[in-house]
Design an enzyme around this catalytic site. Sequence first.
Site, PDB file in Angstrom:
ATOM      1  N   GLY A  13      43.859  29.854  26.686  1.00 30.19           N
ATOM      2  CA  GLY A  13      43.520  29.623  27.868  1.00 30.19           C
ATOM      3  C   GLY A  13      42.025  29.203  28.093  1.00 30.19           C
ATOM      4  N   SER A  43      46.117  29.519  32.669  1.00 31.56           N
ATOM      5  CA  SER A  43      44.730  28.568  32.958  1.00 31.56           C
ATOM      6  C   SER A  43      45.216  27.241  33.396  1.00 31.56           C
ATOM      7  CB  SER A  43      43.946  28.360  31.762  1.00 31.56           C
ATOM      8  OG  SER A  43      43.124  29.880  31.536  1.00 31.56           O
ATOM      9  N   ALA A  46      46.606  26.664  36.865  1.00 34.17           N
ATOM     10  CA  ALA A  46      45.822  26.729  37.870  1.00 34.17           C
ATOM     11  C   ALA A  46      45.780  25.679  38.826  1.00 34.17           C
ATOM     12  CB  ALA A  46      44.310  27.252  37.516  1.00 34.17           C
ATOM     13  N   GLY A  48      44.377  25.608  42.643  1.00 35.88           N
ATOM     14  CA  GLY A  48      43.381  25.503  43.763  1.00 35.88           C
ATOM     15  C   GLY A  48      42.032  24.923  43.363  1.00 35.88           C
ATOM     16  N   GLY A  49      41.345  25.933  42.067  1.00 35.66           N
ATOM     17  CA  GLY A  49      40.286  25.470  41.664  1.00 35.66           C
ATOM     18  C   GLY A  49      39.400  26.307  41.043  1.00 35.66           C
ATOM     19  N   GLU A 116      39.688  28.539  50.291  1.00 39.95           N
ATOM     20  CA  GLU A 116      40.878  29.250  50.084  1.00 39.95           C
ATOM     21  C   GLU A 116      40.678  30.736  50.746  1.00 39.95           C
ATOM     22  OE1 GLU A 116      42.908  28.036  45.949  1.00 39.95           O
ATOM     23  OE2 GLU A 116      41.024  29.048  45.670  1.00 39.95           O
ATOM     24  N   HIS A 238      50.911  36.755  44.742  1.00 41.49           N
ATOM     25  CA  HIS A 238      50.637  35.375  45.530  1.00 41.49           C
ATOM     26  C   HIS A 238      51.438  35.466  46.621  1.00 41.49           C
ATOM     27  CE1 HIS A 238      49.331  31.249  46.444  1.00 41.49           C
ATOM     28  NE2 HIS A 238      48.401  31.411  45.600  1.00 41.49           N
ATOM     29  N   ARG A 284      44.403  37.523  49.972  1.00 33.46           N
ATOM     30  CA  ARG A 284      45.696  37.745  49.630  1.00 33.46           C
ATOM     31  C   ARG A 284      46.582  38.965  49.739  1.00 33.46           C
ATOM     32  NH1 ARG A 284      45.120  34.280  44.069  1.00 33.46           N
ATOM     33  NH2 ARG A 284      44.709  32.558  45.017  1.00 33.46           N
ATOM     34  N   HIS A 345      51.238  37.667  40.425  1.00 35.41           N
ATOM     35  CA  HIS A 345      50.383  36.607  40.211  1.00 35.41           C
ATOM     36  C   HIS A 345      49.161  36.840  39.149  1.00 35.41           C
ATOM     37  CE1 HIS A 345      48.390  32.654  40.740  1.00 35.41           C
ATOM     38  NE2 HIS A 345      47.239  33.149  41.257  1.00 35.41           N
ATOM     39  N   ARG A 380      41.501  40.417  43.849  1.00 33.02           N
ATOM     40  CA  ARG A 380      40.505  39.066  43.454  1.00 33.02           C
ATOM     41  C   ARG A 380      40.416  38.320  44.536  1.00 33.02           C
ATOM     42  NH1 ARG A 380      41.933  34.246  41.057  1.00 33.02           N
ATOM     43  NH2 ARG A 380      44.063  34.786  41.208  1.00 33.02           N
ATOM     44  N   SER A 385      38.764  33.566  39.248  1.00 34.69           N
ATOM     45  CA  SER A 385      38.975  34.195  37.640  1.00 34.69           C
ATOM     46  C   SER A 385      38.713  32.774  36.620  1.00 34.69           C
ATOM     47  CB  SER A 385      40.614  34.464  37.738  1.00 34.69           C
ATOM     48  OG  SER A 385      41.285  33.379  38.529  1.00 34.69           O
TER      49      SER A 385
HETATM   50  P1  FAD Z   1      45.488  32.562  30.019  1.00 30.31           P
HETATM   51  O1  FAD Z   1      44.976  31.189  30.416  1.00 30.31           O
HETATM   52  O2  FAD Z   1      46.670  33.212  30.621  1.00 30.31           O
HETATM   53  O3  FAD Z   1      45.726  32.341  28.355  1.00 30.31           O
HETATM   54  C1  FAD Z   1      45.920  33.237  27.698  1.00 30.31           C
HETATM   55  C2  FAD Z   1      46.340  32.942  26.166  1.00 30.31           C
HETATM   56  O4  FAD Z   1      46.814  34.059  25.291  1.00 30.31           O
HETATM   57  C3  FAD Z   1      47.544  31.952  26.262  1.00 30.31           C
HETATM   58  O5  FAD Z   1      47.152  31.023  25.263  1.00 30.31           O
HETATM   59  C4  FAD Z   1      48.655  33.004  25.594  1.00 30.31           C
HETATM   60  O6  FAD Z   1      49.686  32.237  24.638  1.00 30.31           O
HETATM   61  C5  FAD Z   1      47.831  33.765  24.387  1.00 30.31           C
HETATM   62  N1  FAD Z   1      48.560  34.820  24.157  1.00 30.31           N
HETATM   63  C6  FAD Z   1      48.631  35.933  24.826  1.00 30.31           C
HETATM   64  N2  FAD Z   1      49.211  36.830  23.982  1.00 30.31           N
HETATM   65  C7  FAD Z   1      49.238  36.576  23.007  1.00 30.31           C
HETATM   66  C8  FAD Z   1      49.285  37.022  21.559  1.00 30.31           C
HETATM   67  N3  FAD Z   1      49.737  38.274  21.351  1.00 30.31           N
HETATM   68  N4  FAD Z   1      48.874  36.334  20.347  1.00 30.31           N
HETATM   69  C9  FAD Z   1      48.734  35.040  20.431  1.00 30.31           C
HETATM   70  N5  FAD Z   1      48.223  34.483  21.523  1.00 30.31           N
HETATM   71  C10 FAD Z   1      48.551  35.190  22.822  1.00 30.31           C
HETATM   72  N6  FAD Z   1      42.558  31.352  38.928  1.00 30.31           N
HETATM   73  C11 FAD Z   1      41.455  30.556  39.422  1.00 30.31           C
HETATM   74  O7  FAD Z   1      40.205  30.802  39.213  1.00 30.31           O
HETATM   75  N7  FAD Z   1      41.570  29.404  40.218  1.00 30.31           N
HETATM   76  C12 FAD Z   1      42.929  28.987  40.376  1.00 30.31           C
HETATM   77  O8  FAD Z   1      43.182  27.928  40.941  1.00 30.31           O
HETATM   78  C13 FAD Z   1      43.942  29.623  39.843  1.00 30.31           C
HETATM   79  N8  FAD Z   1      45.257  29.350  39.777  1.00 30.31           N
HETATM   80  C14 FAD Z   1      46.424  29.825  39.176  1.00 30.31           C
HETATM   81  C15 FAD Z   1      47.452  29.302  39.449  1.00 30.31           C
HETATM   82  C16 FAD Z   1      48.596  30.027  38.618  1.00 30.31           C
HETATM   83  C17 FAD Z   1      50.136  29.485  38.508  1.00 30.31           C
HETATM   84  C18 FAD Z   1      48.292  31.158  37.801  1.00 30.31           C
HETATM   85  C19 FAD Z   1      49.381  31.614  37.128  1.00 30.31           C
HETATM   86  C20 FAD Z   1      47.217  31.391  37.721  1.00 30.31           C
HETATM   87  C21 FAD Z   1      46.131  30.724  38.594  1.00 30.31           C
HETATM   88  N9  FAD Z   1      44.893  31.434  38.601  1.00 30.31           N
HETATM   89  C22 FAD Z   1      43.699  30.650  38.965  1.00 30.31           C
HETATM   90  C23 FAD Z   1      44.435  32.346  37.509  1.00 30.31           C
HETATM   91  C24 FAD Z   1      43.972  31.895  36.203  1.00 30.31           C
HETATM   92  O9  FAD Z   1      44.545  30.935  35.914  1.00 30.31           O
HETATM   93  C25 FAD Z   1      43.890  32.991  35.274  1.00 30.31           C
HETATM   94  O10 FAD Z   1      43.585  34.396  35.662  1.00 30.31           O
HETATM   95  C26 FAD Z   1      43.159  32.464  34.077  1.00 30.31           C
HETATM   96  O11 FAD Z   1      43.280  31.224  33.806  1.00 30.31           O
HETATM   97  C27 FAD Z   1      43.109  33.529  32.924  1.00 30.31           C
HETATM   98  O12 FAD Z   1      42.578  32.794  31.884  1.00 30.31           O
HETATM   99  P2  FAD Z   1      42.679  33.335  30.494  1.00 30.31           P
HETATM  100  O13 FAD Z   1      41.984  32.465  29.422  1.00 30.31           O
HETATM  101  O14 FAD Z   1      42.208  34.899  30.498  1.00 30.31           O
HETATM  102  O15 FAD Z   1      44.267  33.525  30.010  1.00 30.31           O
HETATM  103  C1  SIN Z   2      45.834  28.922  44.144  1.00 30.51           C
HETATM  104  O1  SIN Z   2      45.836  27.790  43.920  1.00 30.51           O
HETATM  105  O2  SIN Z   2      46.379  29.144  45.011  1.00 30.51           O
HETATM  106  C2  SIN Z   2      45.608  29.890  42.879  1.00 30.51           C
HETATM  107  C3  SIN Z   2      44.385  30.178  42.935  1.00 30.51           C
HETATM  108  C4  SIN Z   2      43.773  31.516  42.440  1.00 30.51           C
HETATM  109  O3  SIN Z   2      44.747  32.189  41.965  1.00 30.51           O
HETATM  110  O4  SIN Z   2      42.657  31.837  42.208  1.00 30.51           O
END
Ligand code: FAD
Ligand code: SIN
Length: 524
Positions: A13, A43, A46, A48-49, A116, A238, A284, A345, A380, A385
């Site tokens: 991510g 990620s 995502a 919104g931004g 937001e 969410h 939220r 969420h 949050r 994030s």
């Molecule tokens: P992730 O992006 O979830 O990545 C985790 C990674 O770890 C993945 O590649 C997964 O395959 C890997 N992984 C997990 N376990 C293992 C394992 N055992 N072995 C190998 N690989 C593994 N936040 C915002 O700030 N703005 C937004 O607009 C927003 N919109 C969102 C919309 C949606 C639909 C969702 C679900 C979330 C949103 N969020 C948003 C929250 C945000 O996307 C996440 O909090 C953030 O992207 C987390 O990033 P990360 O890199 O920590 O984890």
């Molecule tokens: C959204 O676009 O509503 C998600 C934004 C977030 O989770 O931060």
Amino acid sequence: MILNYDSVIIGSGLAGLSTALRLANNKKKVALLTKQKLNECNSYYAQGGIAAVIDSNDSTQSHIDDTLIAGAGLCNEEAVQYIVQHSPEAIKWLVSQGVQFTPDTDNQTGFHLTREGGHSFRRILHVADSTGSAIIDTLIRKVKSHPYITVYEGFVAVDLILGNKIGVNNKKCYGVYALNRNTNQIYSFGGKSTVLASGGSGKVYLYTTNPDVATGDGIAMAYRAGCRVANMEFIQFHPTCLYHPHAKSFLISEAVRGEGGILKLPTGYRFMQNHDERMELAPRDITARAIDFEMKKHGFDFVHLDISYKPESFIKEHFPNILQTCKGLGIDITNEPIPVVPAAHYTCGGIVTNLAGETDINSLYAIGECAYTGLHGANRLASNSLLECLVIGENAANSILNLTIDPVTIPEWDASQVTDNDEQIIISHNWDELRRAMWDYVGIVRTNKRLERAMHRINMLQAEIHDYYSNFKLSADLIELRNLLLNAELIVKSAISRHESRGLHFSKDYPNTDTIAKDTILQI
Ligand code: FAD
Ligand code: SIN
């Protein structure tokens, strides 16, 4: 198979990709492990931004205040200040990597800034309503062509390799065991540093906006290894996930409400004025609880989110992905409201780290949704994030660059005592049972009785899966279920121990908020 690297990063991510690039650009050899394809992560979805103070009419203090208010007294103020202060640099870094945020020539920043819930200013940079995929695709291109990064797709990290595995009694991490899901072979990845960037645990709930990979593996691995895990009771629901029998986990971005979307009952009655003076732009926790309350009170399966009164050209420009996806399901959002429900969420709690992503175990880092820096507190603030992934990822990379570590020989995984798994049905049955129990008993509104019931179910399922884990060869499903069960246990234990309602944790038995806010810390 034993492979050695300077750094082993688990997760692709925003946290994992950005940290990998920063390390590799400093000539560190990085193994980037990811469970499925590189882009399958929260990620990527995502919408919104990413929140950042780049408009001179906005202020860092205002973003800090909004974050603290949303966090309901439980944020670590130092973390909030630090991360918000570094938001402009995070945006500059993404732009330097090639991310093209939606422009706005009328705005002095050159970017369109959306709004937001909980934000008192327009400060969310975005790429229309597909911010995550635009960022992740850009970084993946860089990662794939980087000579210092080796990508391991389809590798599921199983457990950390600690001192006891190499015959030393210390609190240090030497890498990770991972299952190659194509060959079913377990690899030993040795790392002078190991980074958990493995995301949250949304899949512990029946209904979630998260993709299938979000099974809390990093949180479970770190907890088993002896790290502290904080505030797991604060699961963010969410407010607006699309309600449709054929839509799996599709989010309707909070930016829709930020740009004027109105929440109504299916009868057409607008209801948010009965819950909060900020109406649709309340944080939220309040909005999700209000929707839950209205659905239960009137017996509706969903509520409506209506943006159809805006010009079609505006909707097309701002929400092309939501427009298209809904159209594909027979909903024309330019003409009719969108049926929505709350869904799990974001995991606000996680592995306790400092601002450099350092955990309680030497050479082990945690970044992003799997970590708890204190930025989010009890709830949050939207779009904070992605920002946290970037700011803490940079600090973690700098900390890793300063590590001096002697190479050690790490062992192979011992699979001599296990046989082939005989009954896959136990795993799929237990997985379904867990997710339903969490949804029914540990949702938006909680009671002691429901939490105790959930704990009882979890303990029974854990006993079965422990038995299974000890006797049969590993599979990705088994690894994930074991981790989901542990995440569920941590969520419920934390919820049971909090005798108040705060932020995302609302208990009918303890509806008041204590004057002093305390973290819930669990450690093995
Ligand atoms: P992730 O992006 O979830 O990545 C985790 C990674 O770890 C993945 O590649 C997964 O395959 C890997 N992984 C997990 N376990 C293992 C394992 N055992 N072995 C190998 N690989 C593994 N936040 C915002 O700030 N703005 C937004 O607009 C927003 N919109 C969102 C919309 C949606 C639909 C969702 C679900 C979330 C949103 N969020 C948003 C929250 C945000 O996307 C996440 O909090 C953030 O992207 C987390 O990033 P990360 O890199 O920590 O984890
Ligand atoms: C959204 O676009 O509503 C998600 C934004 C977030 O989770 O931060």
